[in-house]
Design an enzyme around this catalytic site. Sequence first.
Site, PDB file in Angstrom:
ATOM      1  N   ASN A   1       0.983  -1.154   0.085  1.00 21.74           N
ATOM      2  CA  ASN A   1       0.027   0.080  -0.026  1.00 21.74           C
ATOM      3  C   ASN A   1       0.808   1.206   0.043  1.00 21.74           C
ATOM      4  OD1 ASN A   1       0.713  -0.433   2.594  1.00 21.74           O
ATOM      5  ND2 ASN A   1      -1.226   0.581   3.441  1.00 21.74           N
TER       6      ASN A   1
ATOM      7  N   LYS B   1      11.516  -9.008   1.608  1.00 20.47           N
ATOM      8  CA  LYS B   1      10.433  -9.807   0.829  1.00 20.47           C
ATOM      9  C   LYS B   1       9.161  -8.758   0.552  1.00 20.47           C
ATOM     10  CE  LYS B   1       6.321 -12.400   0.511  1.00 20.47           C
ATOM     11  NZ  LYS B   1       5.985 -11.572  -0.890  1.00 20.47           N
ATOM     12  N   HIS B   2       9.126  -8.361  -0.553  1.00 17.95           N
ATOM     13  CA  HIS B   2       8.045  -7.094  -0.885  1.00 17.95           C
ATOM     14  C   HIS B   2       6.641  -7.874  -1.082  1.00 17.95           C
ATOM     15  CE1 HIS B   2       6.364  -3.348  -0.826  1.00 17.95           C
ATOM     16  NE2 HIS B   2       7.620  -2.561  -1.409  1.00 17.95           N
TER      17      HIS B   2
ATOM     18  N   SER C   1       3.692  -9.224  -3.631  1.00 16.04           N
ATOM     19  CA  SER C   1       4.049  -9.942  -4.783  1.00 16.04           C
ATOM     20  C   SER C   1       3.530  -9.007  -5.970  1.00 16.04           C
ATOM     21  CB  SER C   1       3.224 -11.198  -4.948  1.00 16.04           C
ATOM     22  OG  SER C   1       3.804 -12.200  -4.137  1.00 16.04           O
TER      23      SER C   1
ATOM     24  N   GLY D   1       1.586  -5.634   7.494  1.00 15.65           N
ATOM     25  CA  GLY D   1       0.481  -6.036   6.721  1.00 15.65           C
ATOM     26  C   GLY D   1      -0.656  -6.687   7.339  1.00 15.65           C
ATOM     27  N   SER D   2      -1.184  -7.637   6.988  1.00 20.76           N
ATOM     28  CA  SER D   2      -2.512  -8.176   7.671  1.00 20.76           C
ATOM     29  C   SER D   2      -2.345  -8.930   9.053  1.00 20.76           C
ATOM     30  CB  SER D   2      -3.259  -8.874   6.834  1.00 20.76           C
ATOM     31  OG  SER D   2      -2.605 -10.160   6.351  1.00 20.76           O
TER      32      SER D   2
ATOM     33  N   GLU E   1       3.484  -4.384  12.402  1.00 20.56           N
ATOM     34  CA  GLU E   1       2.370  -3.448  11.966  1.00 20.56           C
ATOM     35  C   GLU E   1       1.442  -3.811  11.369  1.00 20.56           C
ATOM     36  OE1 GLU E   1       3.178  -0.687  13.559  1.00 20.56           O
ATOM     37  OE2 GLU E   1       5.315  -0.101  13.476  1.00 20.56           O
TER      38      GLU E   1
ATOM     39  N   CYS F   1      -3.452   1.882   6.705  1.00 23.61           N
ATOM     40  CA  CYS F   1      -3.479   1.168   7.910  1.00 23.61           C
ATOM     41  C   CYS F   1      -3.957   2.512   8.927  1.00 23.61           C
ATOM     42  CB  CYS F   1      -2.144   0.643   8.569  1.00 23.61           C
ATOM     43  SG  CYS F   1      -0.977   1.556   8.283  1.00 23.61           S
TER      44      CYS F   1
HETATM   45  P1  NAP Z   1      -0.824  -9.077   3.639  1.00 21.36           P
HETATM   46  O1  NAP Z   1      -1.927  -9.894   2.650  1.00 21.36           O
HETATM   47  O2  NAP Z   1      -0.597  -9.310   4.978  1.00 21.36           O
HETATM   48  O3  NAP Z   1       0.723  -8.925   2.840  1.00 21.36           O
HETATM   49  C1  NAP Z   1       1.720  -8.259   3.365  1.00 21.36           C
HETATM   50  C2  NAP Z   1       2.926  -8.875   3.030  1.00 21.36           C
HETATM   51  O4  NAP Z   1       3.025 -10.293   3.821  1.00 21.36           O
HETATM   52  C3  NAP Z   1       3.363  -9.333   1.753  1.00 21.36           C
HETATM   53  O5  NAP Z   1       4.664  -9.163   1.277  1.00 21.36           O
HETATM   54  C4  NAP Z   1       2.712 -10.723   1.517  1.00 21.36           C
HETATM   55  O6  NAP Z   1       3.274 -11.371   0.709  1.00 21.36           O
HETATM   56  C5  NAP Z   1       3.155 -11.145   3.143  1.00 21.36           C
HETATM   57  N1  NAP Z   1       2.554 -12.335   3.533  1.00 21.36           N
HETATM   58  C6  NAP Z   1       1.150 -12.526   3.450  1.00 21.36           C
HETATM   59  N2  NAP Z   1       0.594 -13.506   4.087  1.00 21.36           N
HETATM   60  C7  NAP Z   1       1.836 -14.093   4.518  1.00 21.36           C
HETATM   61  C8  NAP Z   1       2.174 -15.457   5.462  1.00 21.36           C
HETATM   62  N3  NAP Z   1       1.168 -16.147   5.917  1.00 21.36           N
HETATM   63  N4  NAP Z   1       3.477 -15.320   6.001  1.00 21.36           N
HETATM   64  C9  NAP Z   1       4.354 -14.650   5.530  1.00 21.36           C
HETATM   65  N5  NAP Z   1       4.185 -13.449   4.469  1.00 21.36           N
HETATM   66  C10 NAP Z   1       3.023 -13.345   4.400  1.00 21.36           C
HETATM   67  O7  NAP Z   1      -1.177  -7.686   3.603  1.00 21.36           O
HETATM   68  P2  NAP Z   1      -1.792  -6.694   2.340  1.00 21.36           P
HETATM   69  O8  NAP Z   1      -3.050  -6.914   2.097  1.00 21.36           O
HETATM   70  O9  NAP Z   1      -0.779  -6.531   1.543  1.00 21.36           O
HETATM   71  O10 NAP Z   1      -1.659  -5.105   3.128  1.00 21.36           O
HETATM   72  C11 NAP Z   1      -2.765  -4.743   3.856  1.00 21.36           C
HETATM   73  C12 NAP Z   1      -2.637  -4.840   5.325  1.00 21.36           C
HETATM   74  O11 NAP Z   1      -1.637  -4.394   5.867  1.00 21.36           O
HETATM   75  C13 NAP Z   1      -3.996  -4.302   5.831  1.00 21.36           C
HETATM   76  O12 NAP Z   1      -4.239  -4.792   7.199  1.00 21.36           O
HETATM   77  C14 NAP Z   1      -3.129  -2.807   6.524  1.00 21.36           C
HETATM   78  O13 NAP Z   1      -3.989  -2.268   7.698  1.00 21.36           O
HETATM   79  C15 NAP Z   1      -1.895  -3.407   6.931  1.00 21.36           C
HETATM   80  N6  NAP Z   1      -0.953  -2.192   6.996  1.00 21.36           N
HETATM   81  C16 NAP Z   1      -0.459  -2.093   8.268  1.00 21.36           C
HETATM   82  C17 NAP Z   1       0.524  -1.006   8.418  1.00 21.36           C
HETATM   83  C18 NAP Z   1       1.001  -0.498   9.811  1.00 21.36           C
HETATM   84  O14 NAP Z   1       1.896   0.328   9.731  1.00 21.36           O
HETATM   85  N7  NAP Z   1       0.438  -0.951  10.753  1.00 21.36           N
HETATM   86  C19 NAP Z   1       0.971  -0.359   7.309  1.00 21.36           C
HETATM   87  C20 NAP Z   1       0.377  -0.455   5.957  1.00 21.36           C
HETATM   88  C21 NAP Z   1      -0.656  -1.622   5.997  1.00 21.36           C
HETATM   89  P3  NAP Z   1       2.410 -11.464  -0.785  1.00 21.36           P
HETATM   90  O15 NAP Z   1       2.187 -10.517  -1.531  1.00 21.36           O
HETATM   91  O16 NAP Z   1       3.213 -12.617  -1.506  1.00 21.36           O
HETATM   92  O17 NAP Z   1       1.210 -12.373  -0.238  1.00 21.36           O
END
Ligand code: NAP
Length: 472
Positions: free
Chosen positions: A137, A160-161, A163, A212-213, A234, A268
């Site tokens: 994002n 690991k950014h 995908s 991430g999530s 985060e 987020c």
């Molecule tokens: P995401 O699906 O969790 O993906 C984030 C990263 O984690 C990606 O590099 C993803 O790789 C990887 N990933 C996903 N599942 C994984 C697993 N089981 N094991 C290891 N790595 C894994 O999140 P998103 O949909 O990209 O981002 C949105 C979320 O991030 C929202 O919930 C948002 O609130 C949160 N966020 C939080 C902050 C903060 O600072 N608190 C900032 C920005 C976003 P792939 O792409 O290869 O799946």
Amino acid sequence: MPIATVNPANGETLRRFEALDDAGIEQRLDAAATAYGQYRTTGFTERARLLNQAAGLLDEDQQDIARTMTIEMGKPVKAARAEAAKCAKAMRWYAAHAEELLADQHPSPADVADSGASRAYVHYRPLGPVLAVMPWNFPLWQVVRFAAPALMAGNVGLLKHASNVPQTAMYLEGLFRRAGFPAGCFQSLLVGSGAVEAILRDRRVAAATLTGSEPAGRSVASIAGDEVKHTVLELGGSDPYLVMRSADVARAARTAVTARVQNNGQSCIAAKRFIVHTEVYEEFAERFTVGMSHLTVGDPMQESTDVGPLASEQGRTDLEELVDDAVRQGARALCGGGRPDGLAPELERGWFYAPTVLTGITPAMRIHHEETFGPVASLYRVDGLDEAVALANDSPFGLSSNVWTRDADEARRCVRDLEAGGVFFNGMTASHPALPFGGVKRSGYGRELAGQGIRAFCNATTVWYGPEPVGH
Ligand code: NAP
């Protein structure tokens, strides 16, 4: 999930990438470990020189990297340029402040005298190669806010950014190399999330940070826990935005629009739940709804666009399901509530969603507890501050919070009672290099940015000298 650039404005796949195989991963882990052996001994002056160099290059590249981000994840190009500028600023900030933030800390001699010390202090050392699992994002900012302090502390980075942002990931690796950082100091690993476990368990990886999530955070934290490796998480947020009766309602409503739709609503720290005192509710609801419905939704490459597409088709489906569930159970859309009308024909296959304001939300609805990652606002009416704070805290998340009030007692109570990593008064939450950033509850743990962010990946080493002098 394929590693590919797919333009969210029209669904077109522009470029696919092969994921690294085991040998490729091994080679990069080895390079990180080798680089760390040398890089950890460099001084702050040299690290700052390299980081300032990276900041200068990023400024030069601003236009191009902004377009790459927009093509990969759909943010308006003007916001992408601002993101690049913010990254350069954070790099310069850490280049200027790291030495002072990591200066040895000396307790008073009297405090440690009964330990038998003639001298004792805390010295900050790097940890080693740090794995950063990052989201799409803010594809530059999320990485830089980890990389700048980590590199200034003497760590090396393995990214690991997400995908869907491979070109931004590769740009970052190239940026640090062009700036003069030795090979292996900052590498992008083009791998899917399935490869993370083995990398994290590798003995050469010292620690991990994930933005991430919640499910991704839980997975990485449990693996790191099993390996007894330090993590910073985060995760998601559903930030409350309180508007109390003493607020400047016009300003609060104007700012609310930006706070909700920044980054196409996929931030987020976007305000997501708008909790408004009944005495100013009607005025706020009217102004906010007008502001949300007048936004320009469209091609994110256009300078005039306020809201571009969501980053993925799945993201839009998830958002649609949340809104549909709420409406089925009695919520009402004051504006939006579906896909926007009137898009240009070339954007019809893009993943757009109309800016939406929902009222009549109840705890039975998923949207009451879950994060809305898109331009959808939940609007609530309350009778006073106690009810507002209780509603704000009725969330699994605790990232940041926003409060509009001119009443000092209300402000004091909010600082005391809101369950969040930040409380922003009469404005909207934004990150800044000099202010720590992070959350509580399901929003994660640890802090990025400021002194906390650079010490997060340091070994705070106690150095103790007995009465015997060392060296003359
Ligand atoms: P995401 O699906 O969790 O993906 C984030 C990263 O984690 C990606 O590099 C993803 O790789 C990887 N990933 C996903 N599942 C994984 C697993 N089981 N094991 C290891 N790595 C894994 O999140 P998103 O949909 O990209 O981002 C949105 C979320 O991030 C929202 O919930 C948002 O609130 C949160 N966020 C939080 C902050 C903060 O600072 N608190 C900032 C920005 C976003 P792939 O792409 O290869 O799946």
